[in-house]
Every structure is written in C-alpha cells, then in structure tokens.
Design a protein around this motif. Structure first.
Motif, PDB file in Angstrom:
ATOM      1  N   MET A   1       0.840  -1.182   0.000  1.00 14.57           N
ATOM      2  CA  MET A   1       0.000   0.000   0.000  1.00 14.57           C
ATOM      3  C   MET A   1       0.887   1.249   0.000  1.00 14.57           C
ATOM      4  SD  MET A   1      -3.008   0.849   2.680  1.00 14.57           S
ATOM      5  CE  MET A   1      -4.196   2.064   2.309  1.00 14.57           C
ATOM      6  N   THR A   2       0.500   2.239  -0.765  1.00 16.78           N
ATOM      7  CA  THR A   2       1.299   3.450  -0.845  1.00 16.78           C
ATOM      8  C   THR A   2       1.059   4.336   0.365  1.00 16.78           C
ATOM      9  OG1 THR A   2      -0.407   4.552  -2.137  1.00 16.78           O
ATOM     10  CG2 THR A   2       1.351   3.455  -3.369  1.00 16.78           C
ATOM     11  N   ARG A   3       2.045   5.156   0.638  1.00 18.58           N
ATOM     12  CA  ARG A   3       2.014   6.064   1.777  1.00 18.58           C
ATOM     13  C   ARG A   3       0.958   7.148   1.574  1.00 18.58           C
ATOM     14  NH1 ARG A   3       4.100  10.848   2.591  1.00 18.58           N
ATOM     15  NH2 ARG A   3       5.047  10.963   0.549  1.00 18.58           N
ATOM     16  N   LYS A   4       0.295   7.532   2.657  1.00 22.38           N
ATOM     17  CA  LYS A   4      -0.697   8.599   2.580  1.00 22.38           C
ATOM     18  C   LYS A   4      -0.006   9.955   2.570  1.00 22.38           C
ATOM     19  CE  LYS A   4      -4.518   6.213   4.778  1.00 22.38           C
ATOM     20  NZ  LYS A   4      -5.525   6.266   5.839  1.00 22.38           N
ATOM     21  N   VAL A   5      -0.554  10.895   1.819  1.00 25.98           N
ATOM     22  CA  VAL A   5      -0.050  12.262   1.762  1.00 25.98           C
ATOM     23  C   VAL A   5      -0.416  12.960   3.067  1.00 25.98           C
ATOM     24  CG1 VAL A   5      -0.213  14.470   0.543  1.00 25.98           C
ATOM     25  CG2 VAL A   5      -0.300  12.323  -0.751  1.00 25.98           C
ATOM     26  N   LYS A   6       0.555  13.594   3.690  1.00 19.94           N
ATOM     27  CA  LYS A   6       0.312  14.315   4.947  1.00 19.94           C
ATOM     28  C   LYS A   6      -0.119  15.742   4.625  1.00 19.94           C
ATOM     29  CE  LYS A   6       3.433  11.787   7.962  1.00 19.94           C
ATOM     30  NZ  LYS A   6       4.524  11.938   8.944  1.00 19.94           N
ATOM     31  N   LYS A 181     -12.964  17.158  -2.930  1.00 17.26           N
ATOM     32  CA  LYS A 181     -12.522  15.768  -2.769  1.00 17.26           C
ATOM     33  C   LYS A 181     -12.015  15.213  -4.100  1.00 17.26           C
ATOM     34  CE  LYS A 181     -15.547  12.487  -2.612  1.00 17.26           C
ATOM     35  NZ  LYS A 181     -16.660  11.630  -2.211  1.00 17.26           N
ATOM     36  N   GLU A 182     -12.787  15.376  -5.165  1.00 17.11           N
ATOM     37  CA  GLU A 182     -12.391  14.858  -6.486  1.00 17.11           C
ATOM     38  C   GLU A 182     -11.075  15.465  -6.953  1.00 17.11           C
ATOM     39  OE1 GLU A 182     -15.667  15.781  -9.084  1.00 17.11           O
ATOM     40  OE2 GLU A 182     -17.071  14.589  -7.884  1.00 17.11           O
ATOM     41  N   THR A 183     -10.917  16.761  -6.756  1.00 19.12           N
ATOM     42  CA  THR A 183      -9.714  17.452  -7.204  1.00 19.12           C
ATOM     43  C   THR A 183      -8.495  16.993  -6.407  1.00 19.12           C
ATOM     44  OG1 THR A 183     -11.054  19.364  -7.821  1.00 19.12           O
ATOM     45  CG2 THR A 183      -8.677  19.715  -7.647  1.00 19.12           C
ATOM     46  N   LEU A 184      -8.652  16.844  -5.093  1.00 18.33           N
ATOM     47  CA  LEU A 184      -7.533  16.391  -4.272  1.00 18.33           C
ATOM     48  C   LEU A 184      -7.157  14.954  -4.591  1.00 18.33           C
ATOM     49  CD1 LEU A 184      -8.462  18.038  -0.842  1.00 18.33           C
ATOM     50  CD2 LEU A 184      -6.713  18.786  -2.480  1.00 18.33           C
ATOM     51  N   ILE A 185      -8.130  14.104  -4.839  1.00 17.11           N
ATOM     52  CA  ILE A 185      -7.838  12.716  -5.232  1.00 17.11           C
ATOM     53  C   ILE A 185      -6.975  12.722  -6.493  1.00 17.11           C
ATOM     54  CG2 ILE A 185      -8.868  10.621  -6.223  1.00 17.11           C
ATOM     55  CD1 ILE A 185     -11.245  11.101  -4.235  1.00 17.11           C
ATOM     56  N   GLU A 186      -7.376  13.517  -7.473  1.00 16.78           N
ATOM     57  CA  GLU A 186      -6.613  13.598  -8.725  1.00 16.78           C
ATOM     58  C   GLU A 186      -5.227  14.182  -8.485  1.00 16.78           C
ATOM     59  OE1 GLU A 186      -6.797  16.047 -12.885  1.00 16.78           O
ATOM     60  OE2 GLU A 186      -8.702  15.383 -12.024  1.00 16.78           O
ATOM     61  N   LEU A 187      -5.145  15.238  -7.705  1.00 19.94           N
ATOM     62  CA  LEU A 187      -3.882  15.908  -7.443  1.00 19.94           C
ATOM     63  C   LEU A 187      -2.899  14.987  -6.732  1.00 19.94           C
ATOM     64  CD1 LEU A 187      -2.795  18.813  -7.861  1.00 19.94           C
ATOM     65  CD2 LEU A 187      -3.629  19.338  -5.565  1.00 19.94           C
ATOM     66  N   PHE A 188      -3.359  14.227  -5.740  1.00 21.67           N
ATOM     67  CA  PHE A 188      -2.480  13.370  -4.970  1.00 21.67           C
ATOM     68  C   PHE A 188      -2.134  12.072  -5.688  1.00 21.67           C
ATOM     69  CE2 PHE A 188      -4.294  15.351  -0.826  1.00 21.67           C
ATOM     70  CZ  PHE A 188      -3.573  16.509  -1.069  1.00 21.67           C
ATOM     71  N   SER A 189      -2.808  11.774  -6.784  1.00 22.44           N
ATOM     72  CA  SER A 189      -2.493  10.555  -7.528  1.00 22.44           C
ATOM     73  C   SER A 189      -1.452  10.822  -8.624  1.00 22.44           C
ATOM     74  CB  SER A 189      -3.761   9.962  -8.144  1.00 22.44           C
ATOM     75  OG  SER A 189      -4.262  10.814  -9.148  1.00 22.44           O
ATOM     76  N   ARG A 190      -1.053  12.077  -8.777  1.00 20.32           N
ATOM     77  CA  ARG A 190      -0.035  12.419  -9.808  1.00 20.32           C
ATOM     78  C   ARG A 190       1.338  11.960  -9.415  1.00 20.32           C
ATOM     79  NH1 ARG A 190      -1.898  18.617 -11.117  1.00 20.32           N
ATOM     80  NH2 ARG A 190      -3.887  18.090 -11.996  1.00 20.32           N
TER      81      ARG A 190
END
Length: 190
Positions: A1-6, A181-190
């Motif tokens: 599992m990948t690390r969560k963004v703080k 939420k949608e924008t942050l999901i996309e941003l953090f998956s880059r």
C-alpha cells in the motif's frame, strides 16, 4: 500500500469543507491524512470538528504576532514538526504570505465559492447575487500571492437560487464538498 499524503487543513469558520475532507480521508476515498488543522480563530466551530476527529489543532491569533512573517513562521514550525506535505485551505479567511508560499510552492490549494476570476475575495455569493448573475459556482485553485488568482485546477457551475444567499450557499457547499474531494484525489495521484 502506498504512503498517505500528509496534509494540513487551514480553516477559519464552521469547517464544513474540513469535515468533508476529513471524512474522505477516513473512509479511504482520499489517500491522505490530516495531520494538523490550522486556524486563525481559536473559537471557530472547526476546532470542535477537528478535536472530535482526533486531529491536532494549531490555533494562531494573528494579533499575537508583531508581523505577518512572525505569524507564518510560527505556523511553519508546527507544519515542519508533523512533516506536512500539502496545505489545503478550507474557508481560511487570510491571505497566504511569502513564508508559506516559499515553503510550499505549488502545494497550497484553495476552494472559492465562485467561478473565478469572477467574484474573488470575501462574500463571493453576495457579490454574485448583487450583480444579478444566474450561474455562479465553485473553483479549486492553487494559491499564489494574489487574492484568488492562482492557477485553476477545477470548476463547477452552480445555479443561483431565487436570488437567495442562504439557498445558493447551501447548493454551493454541496458542490464544494464533492469537487474538492475529487480534485484532491486527482492531485495526490499524480
């Protein structure tokens, strides 16, 4: 599992966007962890929301500092202690200064209740109604040194409801929670 963004969420009011982000983190929709909630209003309801969620609260009153730089340096100290990677503004009613901008280049995100560049600043919904527009909306953008002038990441239109600020605000908040939420999901998956 990948690390969560703080992340640190900055808020000044009731914290409805904070609540939506916290829920998205908790249920795994957003692969991030809110490690601190920063506020400039220690008596704001968002403080209670954060405490109930078990999230560290860092309250800083700007008037307790001699300069904006000193205020932001104190905030930076807390952010560094918990290794914050991104700053997420959720109803934070202060302009971000050079100290935070330099420490988090292109890693500060804000949400605004209008289709920017229309109606920047305070009372965007009231401005839209006063101008008689039929459509307003929500913008998620990166933060720069200006007032709601950073690069736009996402926008969604919202109809003005009967020229009524409260009804329109309610519709905007519902869109804000999903779009952020949608924008942050996309941003953090880059």
């Amino acid at each position: 599992m990948t690390r969560k963004v703080k992340i640190a969420v900055f808020a000044s009011g009731s914290g409805s966007n904070f609540g939506a982000i916290e829920e998205a983190c908790r249920n795994g929709a957003l692969h991030a962890e809110i490690v601190v909630m920063v506020t400039n209003k220690p008596d704001a309801y968002v403080v209670e929301r954060a405490k109930k969620a078990g999230i560290q609260v860092a309250a800083f009153c700007p008037k307790d500092f001699s300069t904006k730089d000193a205020y932001e340096e104190a905030i930076l100290g807390t952010l560094r202690e918990v290794d914050v990677e991104w700053l997420i503004l959720a109803g934070y009613m202060r302009l971000i200064g050079q100290h935070l901008l330099s420490a988090y280049p292109s890693r500060i995100v804000n949400i605004h209740p209008s289709l920017l560049p229309s109606f920047p600043g305070k009372d965007a919904i009231g401005q839209a109604i006063e101008q008689g527009v039929k459509i307003t909306g929500v913008t998620v953008h990166l933060v720069d040194e200006g007032m709601d002038t950073g690069p736009i990441l996402a926008q969604r239109a919202v109809a003005v409801i009967d020229g009524d600020v409260d009804k329109t605000a309610e519709a905007i908040h519902a869109v804000e929670h999903e779009l952020y939420k949608e924008t942050l999901i996309e941003l953090f998956s880059r």
